[in-house]
Scaffold this motif. Structure first.
Motif, PDB file in Angstrom:
ATOM      1  N   ALA A   3       0.834  -1.366   0.260  1.00 18.94           N
ATOM      2  CA  ALA A   3       0.054   0.105  -0.025  1.00 18.94           C
ATOM      3  C   ALA A   3       0.935   1.160  -0.061  1.00 18.94           C
ATOM      4  O   ALA A   3       0.637   2.388  -0.743  1.00 18.94           O
ATOM      5  CB  ALA A   3      -0.902   0.055   1.395  1.00 18.94           C
ATOM      6  N   ARG A   4       1.890   1.168   0.595  1.00 16.76           N
ATOM      7  CA  ARG A   4       2.992   2.333   0.769  1.00 16.76           C
ATOM      8  C   ARG A   4       3.575   2.499  -0.694  1.00 16.76           C
ATOM      9  O   ARG A   4       3.797   4.019  -1.073  1.00 16.76           O
ATOM     10  CB  ARG A   4       4.078   2.125   1.751  1.00 16.76           C
ATOM     11  CG  ARG A   4       3.449   2.288   3.183  1.00 16.76           C
ATOM     12  CD  ARG A   4       4.513   2.134   3.971  1.00 16.76           C
ATOM     13  NE  ARG A   4       4.101   2.187   5.485  1.00 16.76           N
ATOM     14  CZ  ARG A   4       3.562   3.070   6.194  1.00 16.76           C
ATOM     15  NH1 ARG A   4       3.748   4.284   5.550  1.00 16.76           N
ATOM     16  NH2 ARG A   4       3.378   2.928   7.390  1.00 16.76           N
ATOM     17  N   PHE A  51       0.538   9.250  -5.905  1.00 13.02           N
ATOM     18  CA  PHE A  51       0.889  10.452  -5.652  1.00 13.02           C
ATOM     19  C   PHE A  51       1.639  11.235  -6.790  1.00 13.02           C
ATOM     20  O   PHE A  51       1.434  12.217  -7.221  1.00 13.02           O
ATOM     21  CB  PHE A  51       1.334  10.652  -4.338  1.00 13.02           C
ATOM     22  CG  PHE A  51       1.861  11.871  -3.758  1.00 13.02           C
ATOM     23  CD1 PHE A  51       0.833  12.858  -3.247  1.00 13.02           C
ATOM     24  CD2 PHE A  51       3.108  12.421  -3.988  1.00 13.02           C
ATOM     25  CE1 PHE A  51       1.150  14.128  -2.945  1.00 13.02           C
ATOM     26  CE2 PHE A  51       3.380  13.849  -3.752  1.00 13.02           C
ATOM     27  CZ  PHE A  51       2.293  14.482  -3.033  1.00 13.02           C
ATOM     28  N   GLU A  52       2.860  10.545  -6.910  1.00 16.51           N
ATOM     29  CA  GLU A  52       3.655  11.229  -7.979  1.00 16.51           C
ATOM     30  C   GLU A  52       3.284  11.067  -9.323  1.00 16.51           C
ATOM     31  O   GLU A  52       3.483  12.179 -10.095  1.00 16.51           O
ATOM     32  CB  GLU A  52       5.088  10.311  -7.803  1.00 16.51           C
ATOM     33  CG  GLU A  52       5.823  10.647  -6.495  1.00 16.51           C
ATOM     34  CD  GLU A  52       6.112  12.092  -6.338  1.00 16.51           C
ATOM     35  OE1 GLU A  52       6.359  12.759  -7.387  1.00 16.51           O
ATOM     36  OE2 GLU A  52       6.256  12.431  -4.947  1.00 16.51           O
ATOM     37  N   LEU A  83      11.080  10.500  -9.299  1.00 17.31           N
ATOM     38  CA  LEU A  83      11.667   9.293  -8.881  1.00 17.31           C
ATOM     39  C   LEU A  83      12.208   9.581  -7.515  1.00 17.31           C
ATOM     40  O   LEU A  83      12.266   8.680  -6.546  1.00 17.31           O
ATOM     41  CB  LEU A  83      12.563   8.732  -9.932  1.00 17.31           C
ATOM     42  CG  LEU A  83      12.068   8.301 -11.159  1.00 17.31           C
ATOM     43  CD1 LEU A  83      13.300   7.591 -12.099  1.00 17.31           C
ATOM     44  CD2 LEU A  83      11.334   6.853 -10.804  1.00 17.31           C
ATOM     45  N   PHE A  84      12.873  10.767  -7.394  1.00 19.10           N
ATOM     46  CA  PHE A  84      13.449  11.153  -6.175  1.00 19.10           C
ATOM     47  C   PHE A  84      12.459  10.956  -4.870  1.00 19.10           C
ATOM     48  O   PHE A  84      12.528  10.617  -3.975  1.00 19.10           O
ATOM     49  CB  PHE A  84      14.143  12.428  -6.243  1.00 19.10           C
ATOM     50  CG  PHE A  84      14.290  12.842  -4.644  1.00 19.10           C
ATOM     51  CD1 PHE A  84      15.857  12.591  -4.006  1.00 19.10           C
ATOM     52  CD2 PHE A  84      13.560  14.015  -4.241  1.00 19.10           C
ATOM     53  CE1 PHE A  84      15.994  13.239  -2.794  1.00 19.10           C
ATOM     54  CE2 PHE A  84      13.955  14.440  -2.919  1.00 19.10           C
ATOM     55  CZ  PHE A  84      15.333  14.042  -2.289  1.00 19.10           C
ATOM     56  N   TYR A  85      11.265  11.642  -5.344  1.00 19.61           N
ATOM     57  CA  TYR A  85      10.287  11.768  -4.462  1.00 19.61           C
ATOM     58  C   TYR A  85       9.537  10.547  -4.082  1.00 19.61           C
ATOM     59  O   TYR A  85       8.891  10.311  -2.992  1.00 19.61           O
ATOM     60  CB  TYR A  85       9.165  12.786  -4.937  1.00 19.61           C
ATOM     61  CG  TYR A  85       9.749  14.184  -4.134  1.00 19.61           C
ATOM     62  CD1 TYR A  85       9.544  14.788  -3.108  1.00 19.61           C
ATOM     63  CD2 TYR A  85      10.354  15.151  -5.164  1.00 19.61           C
ATOM     64  CE1 TYR A  85       9.915  15.858  -2.483  1.00 19.61           C
ATOM     65  CE2 TYR A  85      10.873  16.208  -4.567  1.00 19.61           C
ATOM     66  CZ  TYR A  85      10.512  16.657  -3.384  1.00 19.61           C
ATOM     67  OH  TYR A  85      11.018  17.866  -2.790  1.00 19.61           O
ATOM     68  N   PHE A  96       8.386   7.495   0.347  1.00 24.47           N
ATOM     69  CA  PHE A  96       8.002   5.991   1.084  1.00 24.47           C
ATOM     70  C   PHE A  96       8.679   6.037   2.242  1.00 24.47           C
ATOM     71  O   PHE A  96       8.319   5.837   3.517  1.00 24.47           O
ATOM     72  CB  PHE A  96       8.806   4.984   0.197  1.00 24.47           C
ATOM     73  CG  PHE A  96       8.891   3.724   0.814  1.00 24.47           C
ATOM     74  CD1 PHE A  96       7.866   2.930   0.678  1.00 24.47           C
ATOM     75  CD2 PHE A  96       9.712   3.302   1.504  1.00 24.47           C
ATOM     76  CE1 PHE A  96       7.696   1.601   1.220  1.00 24.47           C
ATOM     77  CE2 PHE A  96       9.917   1.811   1.999  1.00 24.47           C
ATOM     78  CZ  PHE A  96       8.806   1.015   1.935  1.00 24.47           C
ATOM     79  N   LEU A  97       9.897   6.654   2.446  1.00 28.30           N
ATOM     80  CA  LEU A  97      10.771   6.716   3.683  1.00 28.30           C
ATOM     81  C   LEU A  97      10.400   7.642   4.609  1.00 28.30           C
ATOM     82  O   LEU A  97       9.977   7.559   6.000  1.00 28.30           O
ATOM     83  CB  LEU A  97      12.306   7.002   3.530  1.00 28.30           C
ATOM     84  CG  LEU A  97      13.130   5.985   2.494  1.00 28.30           C
ATOM     85  CD1 LEU A  97      14.559   6.509   2.208  1.00 28.30           C
ATOM     86  CD2 LEU A  97      13.247   4.526   3.316  1.00 28.30           C
TER      87      LEU A  97
END
Length: 158
Positions: A76-77, A84-85, A116-118, A123-124
């Motif tokens: 789910a994460r 979102f992105e 990609l960075f975001y 996630f983190l």
């Protein structure tokens, strides 16, 4: 479910830390002045802050409807961060092209790089945020294992 105040704190912290990371990285990576990348980053962060609040609210409501709770599994994460992105990509690409005076392909590549960075950052960040500021359990949702963010009972007991 998280409170409105908690959602606002989460969105603001997410954007501030993201700006501090992406502005120098973007300037170095793409060879544009840091102030231009800063404008892109702040404009993107402003749009993303509103999107963050609305998207997380909708995602949590969907999770609660589907699962009875808002606890997020790893899967789910991953879905959360990707959706979102993708939404943000559709809005930010034309803004990047216009502000930097670059073609849509270059803006797309820059936007995808930022995205990609975001994705990894989102996630983190949300994982650490959920550990630092755990959401209260939903009413009637049963016990929650705070360490793993899920119901501790075996599936057979549910």
């Amino acid at each position: 479910m998280r409170t409105t105040t908690d959602r606002i704190r989460q969105a603001i912290l997410f954007e501030i830390v993201g700006l501090l990371l992406i502005t120098p990285l973007g300037a170095w990576t793409f060879g544009h002045p840091m102030n231009d990348i800063g404008v892109i980053a702040v404009g993107g962060a402003t749009i993303a802050t509103v999107w963050n609040y609305l998207f997380n609210l909708g995602f949590d409501h969907a999770l609660r409807r589907l699962n009875g709770d808002t606890c997020k599994s790893i899967g789910a994460r991953i879905i959360h961060a990707l959706l979102f992105e993708l939404g943000l990509l559709a809005v930010l690409m034309p803004f990047i092209a216009w502000y930097l005076g670059v073609g849509l392909l270059e803006a797309f590549l820059m936007d995808v790089s930022f995205a990609l960075f975001y994705v990894g950052y989102a996630f983190l960040f949300t994982w650490f945020y959920d550990r630092m500021f755990p959401a209260p359990p939903s009413r009637g949702a049963g016990p929650v294992d705070r360490e793993h963010g899920r119901d501790p009972r075996p599936m057979a007991d549910l």
